[in-house]
Structures are given as C-alpha cells and as structure tokens.
Design an enzyme around this catalytic site. Structure first.
Site, PDB file in Angstrom:
ATOM      1  N   TYR A 214      20.772 -38.495 -17.944  1.00 54.57           N
ATOM      2  CA  TYR A 214      21.566 -39.707 -18.092  1.00 54.57           C
ATOM      3  C   TYR A 214      20.780 -40.843 -18.745  1.00 54.57           C
ATOM      4  O   TYR A 214      21.320 -41.634 -19.513  1.00 54.57           O
ATOM      5  CB  TYR A 214      22.026 -40.204 -16.717  1.00 54.57           C
ATOM      6  CG  TYR A 214      23.145 -39.427 -16.090  1.00 54.57           C
ATOM      7  CD1 TYR A 214      24.353 -39.238 -16.761  1.00 54.57           C
ATOM      8  CD2 TYR A 214      23.021 -38.913 -14.809  1.00 54.57           C
ATOM      9  CE1 TYR A 214      25.394 -38.544 -16.168  1.00 54.57           C
ATOM     10  CE2 TYR A 214      24.059 -38.227 -14.204  1.00 54.57           C
ATOM     11  CZ  TYR A 214      25.243 -38.042 -14.887  1.00 54.57           C
ATOM     12  OH  TYR A 214      26.276 -37.366 -14.295  1.00 54.57           O
ATOM     13  N   SER A 245      25.782 -31.887 -21.410  1.00 58.35           N
ATOM     14  CA  SER A 245      25.484 -33.174 -20.804  1.00 58.35           C
ATOM     15  C   SER A 245      25.474 -33.070 -19.293  1.00 58.35           C
ATOM     16  O   SER A 245      26.051 -32.159 -18.694  1.00 58.35           O
ATOM     17  CB  SER A 245      26.524 -34.211 -21.229  1.00 58.35           C
ATOM     18  OG  SER A 245      27.755 -33.975 -20.558  1.00 58.35           O
ATOM     19  N   ASP A 246      24.837 -34.060 -18.662  1.00 58.43           N
ATOM     20  CA  ASP A 246      25.001 -34.248 -17.235  1.00 58.43           C
ATOM     21  C   ASP A 246      26.428 -34.735 -16.990  1.00 58.43           C
ATOM     22  O   ASP A 246      27.130 -35.137 -17.905  1.00 58.43           O
ATOM     23  CB  ASP A 246      23.961 -35.247 -16.714  1.00 58.43           C
ATOM     24  CG  ASP A 246      23.663 -35.064 -15.242  1.00 58.43           C
ATOM     25  OD1 ASP A 246      24.494 -34.449 -14.534  1.00 58.43           O
ATOM     26  OD2 ASP A 246      22.606 -35.533 -14.782  1.00 58.43           O
ATOM     27  N   TRP A 247      26.831 -34.719 -15.743  1.00 57.26           N
ATOM     28  CA  TRP A 247      28.235 -34.959 -15.385  1.00 57.26           C
ATOM     29  C   TRP A 247      28.559 -36.453 -15.328  1.00 57.26           C
ATOM     30  O   TRP A 247      27.870 -37.224 -14.652  1.00 57.26           O
ATOM     31  CB  TRP A 247      28.523 -34.314 -14.033  1.00 57.26           C
ATOM     32  CG  TRP A 247      29.128 -32.958 -14.130  1.00 57.26           C
ATOM     33  CD1 TRP A 247      30.295 -32.539 -13.539  1.00 57.26           C
ATOM     34  CD2 TRP A 247      28.641 -31.820 -14.848  1.00 57.26           C
ATOM     35  NE1 TRP A 247      30.543 -31.227 -13.860  1.00 57.26           N
ATOM     36  CE2 TRP A 247      29.556 -30.766 -14.653  1.00 57.26           C
ATOM     37  CE3 TRP A 247      27.531 -31.583 -15.646  1.00 57.26           C
ATOM     38  CZ2 TRP A 247      29.396 -29.500 -15.215  1.00 57.26           C
ATOM     39  CZ3 TRP A 247      27.357 -30.335 -16.211  1.00 57.26           C
ATOM     40  CH2 TRP A 247      28.279 -29.314 -15.999  1.00 57.26           C
ATOM     41  N   ASN A 265      30.215 -32.568 -20.560  1.00 57.44           N
ATOM     42  CA  ASN A 265      30.760 -32.187 -19.263  1.00 57.44           C
ATOM     43  C   ASN A 265      30.910 -33.403 -18.365  1.00 57.44           C
ATOM     44  O   ASN A 265      30.172 -34.375 -18.524  1.00 57.44           O
ATOM     45  CB  ASN A 265      29.842 -31.152 -18.594  1.00 57.44           C
ATOM     46  CG  ASN A 265      30.179 -29.736 -19.018  1.00 57.44           C
ATOM     47  OD1 ASN A 265      31.353 -29.379 -19.094  1.00 57.44           O
ATOM     48  ND2 ASN A 265      29.167 -28.940 -19.301  1.00 57.44           N
TER      49      ASN A 265
END
Length: 705
Positions: A214, A245-247, A265
């Site tokens: 992030y 990607s991170d969530w 994601n």
C-alpha cells in the site's frame, strides 16, 4: 471455438500456444476483466465474515471456459472454513527450520485446494525493522537472509499442490496504521542490501506471484511504482509471473497497469471501465493489457495443467489428524526459552500443585483478527494443555490481573506458578479502525457502501495496529511481581508477535518462555515443553533491546519516514550496545559446545565451512547452529556480522555432530550505488559460528579473498 479450459499434461509449448490463442480470441473488455478481482464485497455481505469465502482474484474468461484465480490468505493457515491454525509466522521464524516450513506450506496447499482456492497470500516477508509493527507476527523476523530462506521454503511447499503462492508486500511495508499513505524513503544501498534481497531469493525459488504494498516508496505508491515493479522486478530479476495489488486502494489509477501492476484486487475500481477507456482513447497501449494478460494466463495454466500430487482434495483433508500433528510439532519447535534458573523441565512425578495465572491463561489466542485470521476447529489454551497433560487435580487456575493479592495467596500455596502474559488482536495485528475511512470519496458508490457495511459491526473502536509500548501491560507486570514474590518457582509464558521489553521482574522469576501465538495446538505444546517431553529449541528471530531508544525511529502515524541501512543486531553491534536478548538466542535443556571450526574459499567463490557441535548436557536437545559473515568493511561500511547460514542439529547427551555450511559467492557482496553494481570486497572475511549472534563471536576463523 477452441477449447481453452486447462488440460492436465500440457507442455510449456502447448501452454504458450494456448495463451497466444486466448490473446487473439478475447475481447478488450474480457482482457481487462482478467485484470481485476470481483465479488469480494458481495460475498462479505452474504456471509458477514470478512474474507471468509473463496473469491475471484483476477484471471478467468467465462465465455472461453477459462476459470479465474480464487484467493485465500493467510500466513498462519488457510483463512477459510475451519482450517489448521499453525503458530504465527514469527513463531515459525523462531524454529529456524526450513524443512518444517516447507511441510507447513504443503499442508496449506492441500487445505487451499480442498477449499476451492488456487492462489495463496501466505508468504509475508516484510522485514521487522521495529517490533512495534502491528503485523510483525505475519513475518519471520529482522534478518533478510533468514526471511528469504524461510519464505522460499513456504512458497515451495504451497506450490507442490499447484497453488500459486504470492510473496508480499512488495516492498518496505512495516508500519501498519499509516500503511495507506506513508512515504517510505530509502537510499539505494539500503534498499538493495536490506529490504529487497529476501524477495529476490523467494522469487528465484519459483514463487509465482507478487503482491504490491500500500505504502509509497520514495514518493511513489508501490502499486504504481514502475522502477520497483518493472525495472527491478522484471528487467533486473527476470520475474515472469504477475503482480497483484493489496486489497482496497492498492492501486490509485489505471496507470498502475503501465507500471507493471497486472491485477487490481479485490474489485475493479480503477481498471475496468477506466482502463478500457484509456486504451480506446490511446492513452495506454493495448500491449500493456496483452502483456498483463499473458502473465496472468501463463501463471494460471502453469499450475492448472500440472499433475497433482494427490488424486483428489476432499474437504475431509482440512484440519486432518496429520495436519494437527504438524501444528503441534511446529509449536514445540518454535518456543524460545529465554531464562531458566534450574526450574525447567518440571518432573510430573514429583511436582505438586501447578497454579496458572492471567486473563490469557484460558483464552483462545492464535493471533490477529485481520486477513490472516484462521478459524480453527478448536484451540488448546495454555491452561487446557497443562490440565490435559498433568490432570485438573494438579493444575488449577490461580487468579488473574483483577486481584493480585488473591493471586499471590494462590501462588504461595502452589509448588509452581505459571503466569500467562502478552497481547491479543486488540493490542497488535492488522489495523481495524473504528471508522474505515480509506478514501471512499474516490471509490465507486457500491464499493464505498460495502466498506461501510463491513465496518458496521465494529462498535468497539480501533483494534490491532501498531503497538504504543514494547512493554507488557502494567496489570500483567503487577501480576508477575506479586506471583513471583510469593513463589520464586514462577514460569512466565509470553504470547506476542515480536519483541517484548522486560522490566526488573525478569531477574526474579525462575523461567521465561516466549511461545508467540502458538496456534491451535499451542496449549499441548506448552505442556510438553514445560514437562520435558521435548526440549525448547526456538531461537529469537529478532533482537530484544534493553531500551526502546535502541531501535530505529518508528512513527505509526507518519506521513513520511526514512528507512535507513541500520536496524536490529547490526545497529546494536555498530553502536556497541548490548541487547537484553540477542538475535538467535534461545536456551534448551541441553548444553552445547562448538569446536574445530574451519573455512575455505572454493574455486566458485563460495565459502565452505564446517564445525563440530557437542551436547554436553543430560537431556537430548536440538541446537540451531548459526554462521555469520564478518566482511572487511573497508570499501564501504558494513555490519560487524551478517547471518549467512543456519542449521538445526539434534543431539543426544554426549553426542557430537559435524555441521557444514556453504555461503554462495554473492552472499559476500555489497551494493555500490555509484556504479549500480554488486561488488565483492577483497581481504579477510571472518566466519563466525555459534548458537546465537553473540555466541558466534567466540569462535571465528578468517578466509582471504
């Protein structure tokens, strides 16, 4: 139309041709759809449990018969169903056992397949720069070499069962509360030598995918950082898998695709229509989309077309007896004995009443409640494990923090006191704020609404996140002091994700054992350790300082922060500061001695070393022999010593074994930012071997390059 569904036994050339055909056949809309996850929030709304169901995480073209990836966390077991809850990653880091970690990965792979997923987010290797980091429990420790070896083993194990492993979070992600905004500033040499090598090692071991972080790196979000995702990851390291990607807010615009972020994601926020529009109006080349889809498809078919080790993956394999047995073994091998004044092991035949104290004594406590949460079918608590082993008539609950005077009275009447202290998901872990204000103003209305709904039941304010203090809560310290004053035969058991700084009480108790978050079998493991069924063999994967000021600067609310070259044991060595407990430290019920260390430089440039280890104690035990490199440090300032090898060795009383190490030639190198090259410094390199980072300084030889 061509059949694009995966077929077992396809060759790499077959797969290449199949992917070429998909790229020709799929529409732009279908390709862009492959580049996003979808359905996460709908599943959450239906179940009410965050991330508990398999959900699409990119890939897949329904019209062409191509299934998508289905993702699951997490680092301590599969975050689905009622899966096996292993000790947290930091605990497993303390085992220094790559074979054990590979077996953990295989079990995770089996349980992932049995629950309908094929993409795992279990491999978390962000470096522990400071122990206040809330998600420290999800990584292995402070040393890059150690992180790389353990993470490589886990990813290899997971992928045995044709589950694509993800290494995360790329990169320099080790502050939790401000992770969505913080700009981590790192000079080139520190980035290359400290914060990236473990990622490279894991990818070279075959880990298939990468999750971006992030945070920003040097002013640019990691999910849109072309230098990180393309220049270094693809061009320099040769990585050919996909990056996702991170969530939630892991990417901020469709230009993340240009930088090398293949999948957004968990929902199509910035890709989807915005990416299609950018391609159609010529702002982003169609080749960007095709390249991302090739990476996704190649990775998917690589695993989907491979033969499975098992004929079937039924749900009955989840938390199977053999998996629970492995969780017990891991918990036994992870515990670190920090102090033992001839109190342990206890003799069941002669010990009298054992009184157990603390609010955490009978609380199921396997780690944080964020994305890594595992909902195990059961959890053996410390009290439960001790009572199961020794009997409820011998093991009693003596009191807790609410009334230390009552606890002291119970302790004075007991033969042995066991005080359970530490933290829970309320004090450390993934940050769950009281208000999930993550920038809904820039999110589509349906996703912003889902975020609000996800947080609707969180009425207790913020939970988890970065620690404000490295010490135990005052109420727990008061309990320890009261109990140990009444009974010097006091054992303190510490449940925590990383380093805890102890006060003067530590010198007043008979034993201290850090078990971390020890999983569903942790209570059973504790009993077997305390009563000598097995000897503790864990070693600290981090440095425990004597003063918080001895760690690097940490600010959980920072907008920007500098990550320097120095941290952990390297920092304390440089400054000449003695730690409370050094990196690699841990006692056993044995007593080990080292001798006959020798080392030489092979024609390949590798360093070959060997040493003899003897158990001079009366108990069978396992030692973790550790090799450190002491570079000349003339061409550039370098750490006094750097971990470059570790091996577990089991020894019966009086037994001697020879332990051999091989340090690859590139393990001696340092990065020269002026020439952007790795260099090997000539001169005498020290080779240090011992049972901890400080013990290794007592036995060393040198090799001249």
């Amino acid at each position: 139309m061509t059949d694009f569904s995966p077929q077992k036994g396809l060759t790499p050339e077959d797969i290449r041709q199949l992917v070429d055909s998909v790229i020709v056949e799929a529409t732009l809309e279908e390709k862009v759809a492959m580049m996003s996850g979808r359905g996460f929030f709908a599943l959450h709304k239906a179940s009410g449990v965050w991330g508990s169901d398999p959900y699409r995480a990119g890939g897949g073209v329904e019209r062409l018969g191509i299934p998508p990836f289905y993702f699951t966390d997490g680092p301590r077991g599969v975050a689905r169903g009622r899966s096996t809850a292993f000790p947290c990653t930091m605990a497993r880091g303390a085992s220094f056992d790559t074979d054990l970690e590979r077996r953990v990965g295989e079990v995770m792979g089996i349980e992932i397949r049995a629950q309908g997923c094929n993409l795992s987010g279990a491999v978390c290797v962000n470096l522990l720069r400071h122990p206040a980091w809330g998600r420290a429990q999800e990584t292995y420790g402070e040393d890059s070499y150690h992180l790389g070896e353990m993470g490589a083993a886990l990813s290899e194990g997971i992928q045995v069962h044709n589950v694509a492993a993800t290494v995360k979070h790329f990169a320099v992600n080790s502050i939790e509360n401000c992770r969505f905004k913080v700009d981590v500033r790192v000079e080139e040499r520190a980035l290359r030598e400290v914060y990236l090598p473990h990622f490279k090692r894991i990818l070279e071991a075959g880990c298939a995918t990468v999750m971006s972080a992030y945070n920003k790196l040097n002013g640019e979000y990691c999910g849109e950082n072309q230098r990180l995702l393309t220049d270094i990851l693809r061009h320099e390291w040769g990585f050919d898998g996909f990056v996702h990607s991170d969530w939630i807010m892991g990417v901020r615009s469709p230009w993340g695709a240009v930088a090398g972020l293949d999948i957004e994601n968990p929902e199509p926020v910035h890709y989807a229509a915005r990416l299609i529009g950018a391609v159609e109006n010529g702002q982003i080349a169609k080749l960007v989309v095709d390249t991302a889809c090739r990476r996704i498809l190649n990775t998917y078919y690589r695993f989907a077309c491979a033969q499975d080790p098992l004929e079937d993956y039924p749900l009955e394999l989840v938390a199977a007896p053999q998996h629970r047995a492995l969780a017990l073994e891991v918990a036994e091998k992870s515990a670190v004995l920090l102090r033992n004044e001839d109190l342990l092991p206890l003799d069941l035949a002669t010990v009298g009443c054992v009184a157990v104290f603390g609010n955490l004594a009978d609380l199921p406590n396997t780690g944080d409640n964020g994305s890594s949460r595992v909902r195990a079918p059961y959890t053996i608590t410390p009290l439960g494990g001790l009572q199961e082993y020794a009997g409820e008539s011998k093991v009693i609950l003596g009191g807790n923090e609410s009334d230390v005077d009552v606890a002291a009275q119970a302790a004075s009447a007991a033969d042995v006191a066991v005080v359970i202290v530490g933290y829970t998901a309320d004090e450390e872990g993934e940050y769950i704020p009281g208000d999930l204000n993550l920038g809904q103003d820039v999110l589509p209305a349906d996703i912003a609404e889902a975020l609000e709904g996800a947080n609707a039941g969180n009425n207790n304010g913020p939970r988890g996140g970065d620690r404000d203090s490295l010490a135990l809560p005052e109420s727990q310290v008061a309990l320890i002091e009261a109990v140990s004053a009444a009974n010097p035969r006091t054992i303190v058991v510490v449940l925590a994700g990383s380093a805890v700084l102890f006060g003067p009480w530590v010198s007043k108790v008979g034993a201290v054992l850090q078990t971390f978050y020890s999983g569903m079998e942790g209570g059973r493991a504790l009993a077997r350790l305390v009563f000598g069924e097995v000897s503790p063999s864990g070693k600290l994967p981090f440095t425990v300082a004597s003063d918080p000021a001895h760690y690097p600067h940490f600010d959980k609310n920072a907008d920007a922060i500098d990550y320097g070259y120095w941290h952990g044991y390297a920092l304390l060595d440089r400054d000449g500061i003695a730690p409370a407990f050094c990196f690699g430290y841990g006692l056993t019920y044995g007593d080990f001695s080292y001798r006959a260390l020798s080392a030489r430089c092979a024609p390949s440039g590798d360093i070959i070393a060997q040493v003899s280890v003897r158990n001079d104690g009366a108990h069978a035990a396992t030692e973790v022999a550790q090799l450190y490199l002491a570079p000349p440090g003339i061409a550039a300032e370098r750490p006094k010593k750097i971990l470059r090898g570790f091996q577990r060795v089991e020894l019966a009383p009086g037994e001697t074994k020879t332990v051999r190490f091989r340090v690859p030639a590139d393990g001696l190198d340092w990065y020269d930012p002026e020439t952007a090259t790795w260099k090997t410094e000539s001169g005498a390199h020290g080779i240090l071997v011992g049972g901890s980072s400080l013990m290794a300084e007592r036995l060393q030889v040198s090799v001249k390059l």
